[in-house]
Design a protein around this motif. Structure first.
Motif, PDB file in Angstrom:
ATOM      1  N   GLY A 281      -4.358  10.185  -4.885  1.00  0.00           N
ATOM      2  CA  GLY A 281      -5.617  10.609  -5.423  1.00  0.00           C
ATOM      3  C   GLY A 281      -6.236   9.467  -6.431  1.00  0.00           C
ATOM      4  N   PRO A 282      -7.359   9.957  -6.929  1.00  0.00           N
ATOM      5  CA  PRO A 282      -8.335   8.735  -7.644  1.00  0.00           C
ATOM      6  C   PRO A 282      -7.312   8.180  -8.700  1.00  0.00           C
ATOM      7  CG  PRO A 282      -9.093  11.050  -8.060  1.00  0.00           C
ATOM      8  CD  PRO A 282      -8.215  11.097  -6.881  1.00  0.00           C
ATOM      9  N   THR A 283      -6.590   8.834  -9.330  1.00  0.00           N
ATOM     10  CA  THR A 283      -5.591   8.478 -10.567  1.00  0.00           C
ATOM     11  C   THR A 283      -4.207   8.685 -10.480  1.00  0.00           C
ATOM     12  OG1 THR A 283      -6.009  10.542 -11.706  1.00  0.00           O
ATOM     13  CG2 THR A 283      -7.711   8.936 -11.994  1.00  0.00           C
ATOM     14  N   ARG A 284      -3.820   9.433  -9.541  1.00  0.00           N
ATOM     15  CA  ARG A 284      -2.562   9.818  -9.364  1.00  0.00           C
ATOM     16  C   ARG A 284      -1.780   9.877  -7.945  1.00  0.00           C
ATOM     17  NH1 ARG A 284       0.874  14.345 -12.494  1.00  0.00           N
ATOM     18  NH2 ARG A 284       2.966  13.493 -11.770  1.00  0.00           N
ATOM     19  N   GLU A 285      -0.720   9.591  -7.744  1.00  0.00           N
ATOM     20  CA  GLU A 285       0.001   9.870  -6.455  1.00  0.00           C
ATOM     21  C   GLU A 285       1.355  10.487  -6.663  1.00  0.00           C
ATOM     22  OE1 GLU A 285       2.987   6.706  -4.814  1.00  0.00           O
ATOM     23  OE2 GLU A 285       0.716   6.030  -4.103  1.00  0.00           O
ATOM     24  N   TYR A 286       1.142  11.487  -5.711  1.00  0.00           N
ATOM     25  CA  TYR A 286       2.315  12.479  -5.522  1.00  0.00           C
ATOM     26  C   TYR A 286       3.095  12.295  -4.218  1.00  0.00           C
ATOM     27  CZ  TYR A 286       0.051  15.165  -9.231  1.00  0.00           C
ATOM     28  OH  TYR A 286      -0.658  15.605 -10.352  1.00  0.00           O
ATOM     29  N   GLU A 287       4.328  12.324  -4.225  1.00  0.00           N
ATOM     30  CA  GLU A 287       5.145  12.042  -3.185  1.00  0.00           C
ATOM     31  C   GLU A 287       6.311  13.391  -3.113  1.00  0.00           C
ATOM     32  OE1 GLU A 287       7.323   8.108  -1.759  1.00  0.00           O
ATOM     33  OE2 GLU A 287       8.868   9.658  -2.785  1.00  0.00           O
TER      34      GLU A 287
END
Length: 152
Positions: free
Chosen positions: A130-136
């Protein structure tokens, strides 16, 4: 002259009625494609049933060609299929003979799929950026059940 006025008025009303009926028919014919949701809006129960149903054999190559779908050949899986959700997106995984595999995935609005390891393997993962965060999201089979696991 009064009789002629009545005839003109009747003709005008009949023409207006016919034009209205034709217009309404045309709107009804193409209306859903212009104003509605194609296929209609699905309820949560319908989505659950669709996720639980067997997947038809895909005909395209990769996940980037159609977001949220894989291009893998159908597997000879006999294990369970389960959906997973993060704030970055959703995925469906299943356990089978070759291990766990991602059946499908879709990023949430504002996110994109950065990386996918769809398997089959001991574990699979999809990363939503995402623009400010990453989810794995990482999934592994425990028994014949797909389970989300934390990074090792």
């Amino acid at each position: 002259m009064g009789r002629r006025s009545i005839l003109v008025a009747t003709g005008w009303v009949a023409t207006a009625a016919i034009a209205t009926v034709i217009g309404l028919g045309a709107i009804r014919l193409v209306g859903e494609s212009l104003t509605g949701t194609p296929g209609g809006v699905r309820s949560e129960a319908e989505i659950e049933r669709a996720l639980a149903a067997p997947e038809p054999a895909p005909t395209t190559g990769t996940a980037s060609a159609a977001p949220g779908t894989t291009g893998t050949a159908p597997s000879a899986s006999s294990g369970a299929r389960r959906g997973f959700a993060t704030d970055g997106g959703t995925a469906v995984a299943e356990c089978g003979v070759g291990g766990v595999r991602l059946v499908s995935w879709a990023p949430a609005q504002g996110y994109r799929v950065r990386d996918v390891d769809r398997g089959p393997d001991d574990d699979v993962e999809v990363t939503f950026q995402g623009p400010t965060r990453e989810y794995e999201l990482k999934v592994r089979c425990i028994g014949s059940e797909p389970v989300s696991v934390a990074d090792d």
